[in-house]
Design an enzyme around this catalytic site. Structure first.
Site, PDB file in Angstrom:
ATOM      1  N   GLY A  66       0.817  -1.220   0.000  1.00  0.00           N
ATOM      2  CA  GLY A  66       0.000   0.000   0.000  1.00  0.00           C
ATOM      3  C   GLY A  66       0.840   1.253   0.000  1.00  0.00           C
TER       4      GLY A  66
ATOM      5  N   GLY B 168       1.017   4.318   3.635  1.00  0.00           N
ATOM      6  CA  GLY B 168       2.164   3.630   3.052  1.00  0.00           C
ATOM      7  C   GLY B 168       3.224   4.586   2.541  1.00  0.00           C
TER       8      GLY B 168
ATOM      9  N   ARG C  88     -13.691  14.183  17.430  1.00  0.00           N
ATOM     10  CA  ARG C  88     -12.728  13.315  16.771  1.00  0.00           C
ATOM     11  C   ARG C  88     -11.295  13.750  17.096  1.00  0.00           C
ATOM     12  NH1 ARG C  88     -16.549  10.828  16.399  1.00  0.00           N
ATOM     13  NH2 ARG C  88     -17.611   9.884  14.597  1.00  0.00           N
TER      14      ARG C  88
ATOM     15  N   SER D  15      -7.381   0.128  12.611  1.00  0.00           N
ATOM     16  CA  SER D  15      -8.035   1.438  12.640  1.00  0.00           C
ATOM     17  C   SER D  15      -8.827   1.563  13.934  1.00  0.00           C
ATOM     18  CB  SER D  15      -8.984   1.559  11.445  1.00  0.00           C
ATOM     19  OG  SER D  15      -9.923   2.585  11.658  1.00  0.00           O
ATOM     20  N   SER D  16      -8.960   2.787  14.419  1.00  0.00           N
ATOM     21  CA  SER D  16      -9.679   2.980  15.687  1.00  0.00           C
ATOM     22  C   SER D  16     -11.173   2.716  15.552  1.00  0.00           C
ATOM     23  CB  SER D  16      -9.451   4.402  16.209  1.00  0.00           C
ATOM     24  OG  SER D  16      -9.858   5.351  15.252  1.00  0.00           O
ATOM     25  N   CYS D  17     -11.686   2.564  14.314  1.00  0.00           N
ATOM     26  CA  CYS D  17     -13.123   2.285  14.146  1.00  0.00           C
ATOM     27  C   CYS D  17     -13.477   0.864  14.593  1.00  0.00           C
ATOM     28  CB  CYS D  17     -13.551   2.487  12.702  1.00  0.00           C
ATOM     29  SG  CYS D  17     -13.007   1.168  11.620  1.00  0.00           S
TER      30      CYS D  17
ATOM     31  N   GLY E 127      -0.649   4.785  -0.965  1.00  0.00           N
ATOM     32  CA  GLY E 127      -1.664   5.410  -0.112  1.00  0.00           C
ATOM     33  C   GLY E 127      -1.055   6.409   0.851  1.00  0.00           C
TER      34      GLY E 127
ATOM     35  N   TYR F 288     -16.010  -2.857   7.518  1.00  0.00           N
ATOM     36  CA  TYR F 288     -14.587  -2.485   7.549  1.00  0.00           C
ATOM     37  C   TYR F 288     -13.975  -2.828   8.908  1.00  0.00           C
ATOM     38  CZ  TYR F 288     -10.422   0.512   7.323  1.00  0.00           C
ATOM     39  OH  TYR F 288      -9.132   1.000   7.344  1.00  0.00           O
TER      40      TYR F 288
ATOM     41  N   HIS G  11     -12.504  11.199   4.083  1.00  0.00           N
ATOM     42  CA  HIS G  11     -12.841  11.340   5.495  1.00  0.00           C
ATOM     43  C   HIS G  11     -13.171  12.801   5.796  1.00  0.00           C
ATOM     44  CE1 HIS G  11     -10.695   7.443   5.592  1.00  0.00           C
ATOM     45  NE2 HIS G  11     -11.533   7.187   6.567  1.00  0.00           N
TER      46      HIS G  11
ATOM     47  N   LYS H 177     -10.892  -5.417   9.897  1.00  0.00           N
ATOM     48  CA  LYS H 177      -9.699  -4.983  10.626  1.00  0.00           C
ATOM     49  C   LYS H 177      -9.507  -5.781  11.927  1.00  0.00           C
ATOM     50  CE  LYS H 177      -7.819  -1.916   7.953  1.00  0.00           C
ATOM     51  NZ  LYS H 177      -6.435  -2.112   7.477  1.00  0.00           N
TER      52      LYS H 177
END
Length: 306
Positions: A11, A17, A210, A108-110, A14, A137, A180, A141
């Site tokens: 990645g 990455g 957030r 990810s924190s989600c 991105g 998602y 986002h 994760k």
């Protein structure tokens, strides 16, 4: 990691990455293995097997993922679940097969429960229901984290995982459909200022809070953990500070210099009410963020829109 060790960054195009590549290059690493998604489809098991067989990387940063904001997560639910499961399973398993010395997986924190107590400790994983809009998602994760943990426990693989908070920085996505909240707001306010619009519509009520981390800080944290940490706890990476979406919008409005009105579209979803990570573990492990939010947004805005 030695400077000549073969390091695969999955990645690398991105936001995350590319930040890891920049960090490794700054530190003098010269043997980086990079493949675009066109060159190597990580959802294709045989392609990943062939790649690992040919390259035999010694270290892996797994930053490849299908990502997006609330709307993208909610719209492409099957793709977000399937593609992320495939990417993770293929790369993590072949890292075991080809005896990678160490792998770092970016979660990810989600993945935390929607109504987790704040700030969110690493131990809150799997203690409650997920936010429905990005559940596929998050489940993918969580599976990646558990894969790393299970390969560590069953095979002794030195596979670690990290949980970054909301990220922003170079190579972010500014497409309003898939971005986002922070890059979406930058894009909206920039275009409103450029087009001399009298108002900007922002989704939701503005009340959710957030936490935001500059991706260069994340890359520094990943590098630090790759050098120093091993264990089954997935480490939170964040600033330990949060801001309401309303205050974020006002900050971005100030940075862009937009003088119009903000209209809050409360028919649109807010998502999780608050998502602040407890970063005491990574502080104990010797890392702390260095880029504050306003400074970071100003730099990103200048780079992406000026």
């Amino acid at each position: 990691m030695n400077k000549t060790d073969k390091i695969y960054i999955a990645g690398h195009k991105g936001m995350v990455g590319s930040a890891i590549v920049r960090k490794l290059q700054q530190e003098g690493y010269t043997n980086l293995v990079l493949r675009t998604s066109k060159e190597l489809d990580l959802t294709n098991q045989q392609a990943v097997i062939d790649f690992f067989k040919a390259e035999k990387p010694e270290y892996v940063f797994l930053a490849a993922a299908k990502v997006g904001g609330i709307e993208a997560n909610n719209t492409y639910r099957a793709q977000f679940l399937y593609e992320n499961l495939q990417i993770q399973s293929n790369v993590i398993h072949q890292s075991y097969v080809y005896k990678v010395k160490k792998l770092l997986f970016l979660a990810s924190s989600c993945i935390y429960p929607k109504l987790a107590p704040q700030p969110i400790k690493e131990s809150y994983l799997l203690t409650g229901e997920l936010e429905p809009t990005n559940e596929p998602y998050a489940i993918a994760k969580i599976a990646g984290i558990k894969l790393c943990e299970s390969y560590f426990k069953q095979y002794g693989c030195n596979f670690i995982s990290v949980m970054p908070t909301n990220l922003y920085g170079p190579n972010d996505t500014y497409d309003l459909k898939n971005s986002h909240v922070l890059p979406a707001l930058l894009r909206k306010f920039h275009e409103a200022e450029k087009n001399k619009s009298t108002s900007v519509e922002v989704w939701g009520s503005g009340t959710p809070k957030r936490e935001f981390l500059h991706v260069n800080d994340l890359a520094n944290a990943c590098y630090h953990l790759m050098q120093t940490y091993q264990g089954t706890v997935s480490v939170n990476i964040g600033t330990g500070k949060d801001i309401s979406i309303k205050d974020l919008a006002l900050l971005i409005q100030k940075i862009v210099g937009y003088k119009g009105v903000i209209n809050w579209n409360t028919s649109k979803p807010d998502g999780t009410p608050r998502k602040l990570l407890d970063v005491s573990l990574i502080h104990q492990l010797g890392w702390k963020h260095t880029i504050e939010l306003e400074e970071g947004i100003r730099a990103v805005y200048k780079e992406a829109f000026k």
